[in-house]
Design a protein around this motif. Structure first.
Motif, PDB file in Angstrom:
ATOM      1  N   SER A 169       6.511  72.325  36.877  1.00 14.52           N
ATOM      2  CA  SER A 169       5.215  72.193  37.551  1.00 14.52           C
ATOM      3  C   SER A 169       5.240  71.099  38.615  1.00 14.52           C
ATOM      4  O   SER A 169       4.433  71.118  39.547  1.00 14.52           O
ATOM      5  N   LYS A 170       6.149  70.130  38.485  1.00 17.49           N
ATOM      6  CA  LYS A 170       6.288  69.073  39.490  1.00 17.49           C
ATOM      7  C   LYS A 170       7.018  69.570  40.732  1.00 17.49           C
ATOM      8  O   LYS A 170       6.983  68.925  41.777  1.00 17.49           O
ATOM      9  N   ILE A 171       7.666  70.726  40.601  1.00 14.83           N
ATOM     10  CA  ILE A 171       8.506  71.257  41.677  1.00 14.83           C
ATOM     11  C   ILE A 171       7.863  72.439  42.373  1.00 14.83           C
ATOM     12  O   ILE A 171       7.846  72.517  43.617  1.00 14.83           O
ATOM     13  N   SER A 202      18.187  84.723  34.225  1.00 13.97           N
ATOM     14  CA  SER A 202      17.659  85.720  35.166  1.00 13.97           C
ATOM     15  C   SER A 202      17.103  84.984  36.376  1.00 13.97           C
ATOM     16  O   SER A 202      17.023  83.758  36.395  1.00 13.97           O
ATOM     17  N   ARG A 203      16.709  85.726  37.394  1.00 10.25           N
ATOM     18  CA  ARG A 203      16.113  85.108  38.579  1.00 10.25           C
ATOM     19  C   ARG A 203      14.646  84.793  38.330  1.00 10.25           C
ATOM     20  O   ARG A 203      13.944  85.561  37.671  1.00 10.25           O
ATOM     21  N   LEU A 204      14.181  83.702  38.891  1.00 12.09           N
ATOM     22  CA  LEU A 204      12.763  83.371  38.778  1.00 12.09           C
ATOM     23  C   LEU A 204      11.932  84.339  39.610  1.00 12.09           C
ATOM     24  O   LEU A 204      10.861  84.783  39.185  1.00 12.09           O
ATOM     25  N   GLY A 244      14.245  73.693  41.276  1.00 11.89           N
ATOM     26  CA  GLY A 244      13.387  74.360  40.310  1.00 11.89           C
ATOM     27  C   GLY A 244      13.762  75.806  40.092  1.00 11.89           C
ATOM     28  O   GLY A 244      13.817  76.288  38.954  1.00 11.89           O
ATOM     29  N   VAL A 245      14.028  76.523  41.186  1.00 11.72           N
ATOM     30  CA  VAL A 245      14.353  77.951  41.064  1.00 11.72           C
ATOM     31  C   VAL A 245      15.668  78.149  40.315  1.00 11.72           C
ATOM     32  O   VAL A 245      15.830  79.093  39.537  1.00 11.72           O
ATOM     33  N   MET A 246      16.624  77.230  40.522  1.00 11.58           N
ATOM     34  CA  MET A 246      17.924  77.366  39.884  1.00 11.58           C
ATOM     35  C   MET A 246      17.868  77.159  38.373  1.00 11.58           C
ATOM     36  O   MET A 246      18.778  77.580  37.661  1.00 11.58           O
ATOM     37  N   VAL A 247      16.815  76.504  37.867  1.00  9.61           N
ATOM     38  CA  VAL A 247      16.670  76.363  36.417  1.00  9.61           C
ATOM     39  C   VAL A 247      16.704  77.737  35.757  1.00  9.61           C
ATOM     40  O   VAL A 247      17.341  77.933  34.713  1.00  9.61           O
ATOM     41  N   ASP A 251      11.202  70.352  55.414  1.00 10.44           N
ATOM     42  CA  ASP A 251      11.943  69.100  55.320  1.00 10.44           C
ATOM     43  C   ASP A 251      12.763  69.098  54.033  1.00 10.44           C
ATOM     44  O   ASP A 251      13.065  70.163  53.478  1.00 10.44           O
ATOM     45  N   CYS A 252      13.088  67.920  53.534  1.00 10.60           N
ATOM     46  CA  CYS A 252      13.968  67.810  52.368  1.00 10.60           C
ATOM     47  C   CYS A 252      13.357  68.408  51.104  1.00 10.60           C
ATOM     48  O   CYS A 252      14.078  68.644  50.122  1.00 10.60           O
ATOM     49  N   LYS A 253      12.061  68.692  51.100  1.00  8.29           N
ATOM     50  CA  LYS A 253      11.449  69.232  49.888  1.00  8.29           C
ATOM     51  C   LYS A 253      11.874  70.683  49.608  1.00  8.29           C
ATOM     52  O   LYS A 253      11.616  71.194  48.520  1.00  8.29           O
ATOM     53  N   ILE A 254      12.546  71.342  50.564  1.00  8.65           N
ATOM     54  CA  ILE A 254      13.085  72.664  50.246  1.00  8.65           C
ATOM     55  C   ILE A 254      14.244  72.542  49.261  1.00  8.65           C
ATOM     56  O   ILE A 254      14.510  73.458  48.474  1.00  8.65           O
TER      57      ILE A 254
END
Length: 542
Positions: free
Chosen positions: A333-335, A254-256, A244-247, A235-238
């Motif tokens: 951590s929230k993400i 670099s990539r997470l 988070g990954v884009m941070v 759902d929308c949580k993706i």
């Protein structure tokens, strides 16, 4: 004509009127499922609706292309796109919903239909936007956003994302060279310049509408949420996962998730890295897909062949310290949660303490380090301003204790002049690779301790660009690097092999020269047709 900036060795260095051979694939032709009938054969100078004249190509997607046009009635510029975003755009427009996030969404100004050889094409008209955030990041000297820009941008993006989610929309994604064919001309895209204004969410071609759960393979490879990888409903949580990954892409450089095995995208490697950073998934998550049995047993223990990398977010985050470091990790951590329902919503993240820090209290993104004075060699004291530290994170997936490449960007001040420098250490240094594994923060401090005692006055530094000093253990090369003095204890591991280190100087191939940059006010504009990919600046220096 002059380019607003020049990338060394990029397409920008090619003749803007170059005619390419017909057998050379260009832009959308390189897509795996390319079908020319999906794309209207636009030509420069075409006029649509007796009003919108095509100026240049801006980009393309799987089933559409984007063009900069001049509005002949209002003498303004618009962007035209043949696309399937119409349904999402109409859904958003049709709701009687007041929300501040609407200003952070790119919605069409007008839509119309044009007829081409392959049938009808839906065309949407937008206000032109500036460069993408990836392009903005890559245009910065250290290829990373600073903390204040990251915080402000993320708050605005989350406000727009909150509107999409409240309307039950899942985003899911995140004169030029040309080739003339018998029935069409394929053009090379042009980049938009840096502009003022706020960020916007765009590209709703892959968006989904509705409160129900969805299925299917969505999201770019390295940014996929665990439920997408494992074929679960999503759902929308993706979208929150993508935030988070884009941070890491924007802020850490670099990539997470490495997610590659033998240079091929590998789900098992991807999931192993997730376990390393988030811990094992709860049993309730594993029960949602049969695919989980390939990687975990009934008790939730990892059974796949790929080992879990030894890493943590705390060790990998190396740019911030103290309270800033803790707040960023708490934000992530929230993400980064296995269960989508446990991830924070966009509305909750907007007010997270990390994003609420005031701009008037920015994180210091550089530190000054004084290089020791050497009597008789110089008559003033050079100064270094450290900028960004970066290291190749492939070693995390390969189980190596240290990165194969690490670099430190800095500004070297001496006698009223300054040079941008990037010091890059290549390869696993023999005495380092066998030592106990250190955190990224410890490696950064160690490398900075070594970098600050290099004798830059003895090197052929390049003016008005980024000088890259490449260090590696190559005894057969004659020139060794010189130090002003002995390194501190924190850098003694690297300094211990300084007699084996040899250096090479080149112009950083990733650098961008800004014609409006205050760092180099004397820099002349460069005609892009006069550039070559390799120019010898001095003997042996390219």
């Amino acid at each position: 004509m002059s380019s607003p900036f020049v990338r060394n060795g990029s397409a920008a260095t090619q003749n803007v009127h170059q005619l390419l051979p017909r057998d050379v694939k260009l832009e959308e032709e390189e897509l795996p499922d390319y079908n020319s009938q999906y794309f209207y054969p636009v030509r420069l100078g075409d006029v649509f609706e007796s009003r919108y004249q095509v100026i240049t190509k801006l980009g393309f997607g799987v089933g559409s292309s984007v063009w900069l046009c001049r509005d002949l009635e209002q003498q303004a510029h618009v962007a035209a796109q043949s696309t399937n975003e119409v349904v999402v755009m109409r859904h958003i427009r049709s709701t009687d919903f007041e929300h501040p996030g609407e200003r952070y969404l790119r919605l069409a100004l007008k839509e119309f239909t044009i007829c081409g050889p392959g049938g009808e094409h839906r065309c949407l008209l937008y206000a032109p936007q500036g460069m993408t955030y990836t392009e903005l990041r890559n245009s910065l000297p250290n290829r990373m956003l600073d903390k204040a820009l990251l915080q402000q941008s993320y708050q605005l993006i989350l406000i727009g994302l909150d509107l999409l989610h409240q309307l039950d929309v899942v985003h899911t994604e995140h004169p030029s060279a040309r080739k003339v064919l018998q029935d069409r001309t394929v053009y090379r895209s042009h980049s938009m310049p840096i502009t003022h204004g706020t960020p916007v969410l765009c590209d709703f071609g892959g968006a989904r509408i509705g409160e129900r759960k969805h299925r299917g393979d969505v999201m770019p490879d390295f940014y996929r949420a665990p439920e997408v990888i494992l074929g679960m409903e999503w759902d929308c949580k993706i979208d929150i996962w993508s935030i988070g990954v884009m941070v890491w892409d924007l802020f850490e450089g670099s990539r997470l998730f490495y997610a590659l095995k033998n240079h091929i995208l590998d789900d098992e490697q991807h999931l192993a890295e997730m376990v390393a950073l988030m811990g094992p998934p709860p049993l309730s998550f594993l029960q949602r897909s049969e695919k989980c049995r390939k990687y975990w047993d009934a008790e939730g223990r990892w059974i796949a062949a790929t080992p879990i990398p030894e890493q943590s977010l705390d060790a990998r985050e190396g740019r911030l310290e103290g309270e800033d470091h803790k707040l960023l990790l708490d934000f992530l951590s929230k993400i980064l949660k296995w269960l989508p329902e446990e991830r924070a919503s966009a509305q909750e993240l907007i007010s997270h303490p990390f994003l609420m820090q005031r701009a008037e209290q920015p994180q210091r993104t550089s530190t000054s380090a004084m290089v020791n004075y050497v009597p008789g060699y110089i008559d003033s004291t050079p100064q270094l301003d450290f900028k960004a530290y970066w290291e190749d994170e492939d070693h995390l997936a390969q189980g190596e204790p240290e990165p194969n490449v690490r670099s430190q960007t800095l500004v070297y001040h001496y006698k009223g002049k300054k040079w941008w420098i990037k010091v890059t250490l290549m390869g696993l240094i023999s005495c380092i690779s066998n030592e106990q594994k250190a955190s990224k923060r410890e490696r950064r401090k160690e490398f900075q301790g070594f970098v600050k005692v290099i004798n830059y006055g003895s090197l052929a530094l390049l003016d008005d660009t980024m000088t890259e000093i490449i260090l590696r253990e190559e005894p057969e090369v004659a020139t060794a690097i010189e130090l002003y003095c002995e390194a501190t204890d924190s850098a003694s591991r690297i300094a211990g092999v300084v007699s084996k280190l040899r250096y090479q100087i080149r112009e950083d191939p990733l650098r961008v020269i800004y014609l409006l940059c205050e760092e180099f006010p004397s820099l002349d504009q460069i005609n892009i047709t006069e550039l070559t990919n390799k120019v010898e600046i001095a003997d042996g220096v390219f």
